[in-house]
Design an enzyme around this catalytic site. Sequence first.
Site, PDB file in Angstrom:
ATOM      1  N   HIS A  89       0.798  -1.223   0.000  1.00  0.00           N
ATOM      2  CA  HIS A  89       0.000   0.000   0.000  1.00  0.00           C
ATOM      3  C   HIS A  89       0.839   1.286   0.000  1.00  0.00           C
ATOM      4  O   HIS A  89       0.295   2.378  -0.197  1.00  0.00           O
ATOM      5  CB  HIS A  89      -0.994   0.000   1.162  1.00  0.00           C
ATOM      6  CG  HIS A  89      -2.320   0.593   0.801  1.00  0.00           C
ATOM      7  ND1 HIS A  89      -3.455   0.416   1.543  1.00  0.00           N
ATOM      8  CD2 HIS A  89      -2.695   1.389  -0.252  1.00  0.00           C
ATOM      9  CE1 HIS A  89      -4.462   1.071   0.975  1.00  0.00           C
ATOM     10  NE2 HIS A  89      -4.026   1.665  -0.114  1.00  0.00           N
TER      11      HIS A  89
ATOM     12  N   ASP B 106      -3.801   3.460   7.812  1.00  0.00           N
ATOM     13  CA  ASP B 106      -2.544   3.842   7.148  1.00  0.00           C
ATOM     14  C   ASP B 106      -2.218   5.309   7.394  1.00  0.00           C
ATOM     15  O   ASP B 106      -1.829   6.056   6.499  1.00  0.00           O
ATOM     16  CB  ASP B 106      -2.597   3.508   5.647  1.00  0.00           C
ATOM     17  CG  ASP B 106      -2.712   2.002   5.411  1.00  0.00           C
ATOM     18  OD1 ASP B 106      -2.423   1.223   6.342  1.00  0.00           O
ATOM     19  OD2 ASP B 106      -3.103   1.595   4.299  1.00  0.00           O
TER      20      ASP B 106
ATOM     21  N   GLU C 132      -1.653  -4.934  -1.706  1.00  0.00           N
ATOM     22  CA  GLU C 132      -1.389  -5.834  -0.568  1.00  0.00           C
ATOM     23  C   GLU C 132      -1.614  -7.299  -0.879  1.00  0.00           C
ATOM     24  O   GLU C 132      -1.468  -8.133   0.011  1.00  0.00           O
ATOM     25  CB  GLU C 132      -2.180  -5.418   0.691  1.00  0.00           C
ATOM     26  CG  GLU C 132      -1.759  -4.067   1.272  1.00  0.00           C
ATOM     27  CD  GLU C 132      -0.389  -4.074   1.950  1.00  0.00           C
ATOM     28  OE1 GLU C 132       0.040  -5.157   2.410  1.00  0.00           O
ATOM     29  OE2 GLU C 132       0.273  -3.017   1.977  1.00  0.00           O
TER      30      GLU C 132
ATOM     31  N   HIS D  69       3.978   1.101   4.494  1.00  0.00           N
ATOM     32  CA  HIS D  69       2.612   0.949   3.960  1.00  0.00           C
ATOM     33  C   HIS D  69       1.562   1.406   4.976  1.00  0.00           C
ATOM     34  O   HIS D  69       0.414   1.618   4.599  1.00  0.00           O
ATOM     35  CB  HIS D  69       2.346  -0.484   3.476  1.00  0.00           C
ATOM     36  CG  HIS D  69       2.206  -1.517   4.555  1.00  0.00           C
ATOM     37  ND1 HIS D  69       1.698  -2.769   4.325  1.00  0.00           N
ATOM     38  CD2 HIS D  69       2.540  -1.498   5.866  1.00  0.00           C
ATOM     39  CE1 HIS D  69       1.708  -3.472   5.443  1.00  0.00           C
ATOM     40  NE2 HIS D  69       2.218  -2.725   6.389  1.00  0.00           N
TER      41      HIS D  69
ATOM     42  N   HIS E 142      -7.249  -0.980   7.743  1.00  0.00           N
ATOM     43  CA  HIS E 142      -6.363  -0.074   8.494  1.00  0.00           C
ATOM     44  C   HIS E 142      -6.551   1.370   8.028  1.00  0.00           C
ATOM     45  O   HIS E 142      -7.082   1.624   6.947  1.00  0.00           O
ATOM     46  CB  HIS E 142      -4.901  -0.467   8.259  1.00  0.00           C
ATOM     47  CG  HIS E 142      -4.598  -1.891   8.559  1.00  0.00           C
ATOM     48  ND1 HIS E 142      -4.601  -2.873   7.587  1.00  0.00           N
ATOM     49  CD2 HIS E 142      -4.289  -2.509   9.724  1.00  0.00           C
ATOM     50  CE1 HIS E 142      -4.302  -4.034   8.141  1.00  0.00           C
ATOM     51  NE2 HIS E 142      -4.110  -3.860   9.440  1.00  0.00           N
TER      52      HIS E 142
ATOM     53  N   ASP F  67      -7.398  -2.113  -0.584  1.00  0.00           N
ATOM     54  CA  ASP F  67      -6.450  -2.950   0.160  1.00  0.00           C
ATOM     55  C   ASP F  67      -7.138  -4.297   0.400  1.00  0.00           C
ATOM     56  O   ASP F  67      -8.232  -4.347   0.978  1.00  0.00           O
ATOM     57  CB  ASP F  67      -6.106  -2.247   1.481  1.00  0.00           C
ATOM     58  CG  ASP F  67      -5.062  -2.990   2.313  1.00  0.00           C
ATOM     59  OD1 ASP F  67      -5.038  -4.233   2.289  1.00  0.00           O
ATOM     60  OD2 ASP F  67      -4.298  -2.308   3.012  1.00  0.00           O
TER      61      ASP F  67
ATOM     62  N   ASP G  39     -10.081  -0.405   3.317  1.00  0.00           N
ATOM     63  CA  ASP G  39      -8.941  -0.946   4.070  1.00  0.00           C
ATOM     64  C   ASP G  39      -9.374  -1.302   5.491  1.00  0.00           C
ATOM     65  O   ASP G  39     -10.214  -0.610   6.079  1.00  0.00           O
ATOM     66  CB  ASP G  39      -7.860   0.154   4.131  1.00  0.00           C
ATOM     67  CG  ASP G  39      -6.455  -0.368   4.406  1.00  0.00           C
ATOM     68  OD1 ASP G  39      -6.313  -1.339   5.159  1.00  0.00           O
ATOM     69  OD2 ASP G  39      -5.514   0.239   3.865  1.00  0.00           O
TER      70      ASP G  39
ATOM     71  N   ASP H 262      -6.811  -6.473   2.490  1.00  0.00           N
ATOM     72  CA  ASP H 262      -7.120  -6.878   3.865  1.00  0.00           C
ATOM     73  C   ASP H 262      -8.451  -6.333   4.378  1.00  0.00           C
ATOM     74  O   ASP H 262      -8.878  -6.661   5.481  1.00  0.00           O
ATOM     75  CB  ASP H 262      -5.960  -6.555   4.818  1.00  0.00           C
ATOM     76  CG  ASP H 262      -5.680  -5.075   5.005  1.00  0.00           C
ATOM     77  OD1 ASP H 262      -6.613  -4.263   4.969  1.00  0.00           O
ATOM     78  OD2 ASP H 262      -4.490  -4.741   5.209  1.00  0.00           O
TER      79      ASP H 262
HETATM   80  N1  ARG Z   1      -1.049   0.043  11.499  1.00  0.00           N
HETATM   81  C1  ARG Z   1      -0.097  -0.990  11.246  1.00  0.00           C
HETATM   82  C2  ARG Z   1       1.287  -0.388  10.991  1.00  0.00           C
HETATM   83  O1  ARG Z   1       1.450   0.795  10.943  1.00  0.00           O
HETATM   84  C3  ARG Z   1      -0.524  -1.863  10.075  1.00  0.00           C
HETATM   85  C4  ARG Z   1      -0.584  -1.148   8.749  1.00  0.00           C
HETATM   86  C5  ARG Z   1      -1.096  -2.055   7.688  1.00  0.00           C
HETATM   87  N2  ARG Z   1      -1.160  -1.357   6.438  1.00  0.00           N
HETATM   88  C6  ARG Z   1      -1.440  -1.930   5.293  1.00  0.00           C
HETATM   89  N3  ARG Z   1      -1.375  -1.170   4.223  1.00  0.00           N
HETATM   90  N4  ARG Z   1      -1.739  -3.192   5.206  1.00  0.00           N
HETATM   91  O2  ARG Z   1       2.227  -1.111  10.836  1.00  0.00           O
HETATM   92 MN    MN Z   2      -4.656  -2.730   5.366  1.00  0.00          MN
HETATM   93 MN    MN Z   3      -3.588  -0.344   3.565  1.00  0.00          MN
END
Ligand code: ARG
Ligand code: MN
Ligand code: MN
Length: 314
Positions: A100, A131, A276, A144, A129, A231, A127, A233
């Site tokens: 990402h 990010d 991702e 990411h 998350h 994303d 997503d 996930d």
């Molecule tokens: N918040 C977590 C981190 O900063 C997970 C980030 C996941 N991001 C993603 N693009 N899958 O590490």
């Molecule tokens: Mn994510």
């Molecule tokens: Mn992401």
Amino acid sequence: RRTTLLGIPMDAGTSVPGARMGPAALRIAGLTTLLRELGHEVEDAGDLPPPEHPFVDMAPQDVAGCRNLEEVAGWTQSIHDRAHALAEQGRLPIFLGGDHALSMGSVSGIARHCKDAGRQLAVLWIDAHADFNTPATTPSRNMHGMSLAFLSGEESLRPLLGDRPLVPLPPEAIHIFGLRSIDTEERRQVQAHGVRAIDMRAIDEQGVAALMRPLIEQWQARDVHLHVSLDVDMLDPSLAPGVGTTVPGGATYREAHLIMEMLHDSGLVGSLDIVELNPFLDERGRSARLLVELVASLFGRTVLDRPPVRMRAF
Ligand code: ARG
Ligand code: MN
Ligand code: MN
Ligand code: MN
């Protein structure tokens, strides 16, 4: 639509390698054929070559918070240049990730074009998350997890783009959709910036359609260029296991398709990231195949013919 596929074989934004194989997996799952069958013009621009590592003029305490900093900066700058050029040529770019962190380049390039063209940009960040970490808040050092902070104009990350102009996204331009994992400091950042997030609780209580409809109406009223950053996930890990950062309780198959169908019907989608996907973690290609199915819904596949109504007519 005149689409261009651009593979971004990067995983420097993570600590789990494998997402660099994402573009190949999406192609093997049949993305090109499927878009053509739906009547779109498809140009496959191949994969972006791994970039040189530029000098990144970042404060030393921030450098320490960024894994693979120079490599991520190199990708960001080269993706930005391609994204900007593709948007100028009137193409609908589909960025095949890759992790990402690639969105730092894709969205900033599109934002620059939208500014030049006098068009408003809206970003839908689908997503689990937010990010929204910064070099100072990240628990993982994985870049990411910082893309939306960068795109919102986070000063400490500004050096990633080198001497290219950064057009920061105002908070109203961003909606996170499907959020269910956020770090403590990251949450403060999201709230301080006033970025809107639709979390899984809202989806459970109100449903995807009721949440998407007002967003689409608001975007249509402003005739935005909509950039969708998908994303993997966000989907439930039981459907899409091929991702390094799985979080339980994600979107169902039907919710995910409905989001894509409604976005298609809006007529607003101008660019797309698919990020991702980690084929090294996948089970017999099922995550890649599901993603290609979702792209089909986003680009107009329907079960039955539907009258060509715009959302606001509902
Ligand atoms: N918040 C977590 C981190 O900063 C997970 C980030 C996941 N991001 C993603 N693009 N899958 O590490
Ligand atoms: Mn994510
Ligand atoms: Mn992401
Ligand atoms: Mn331009």
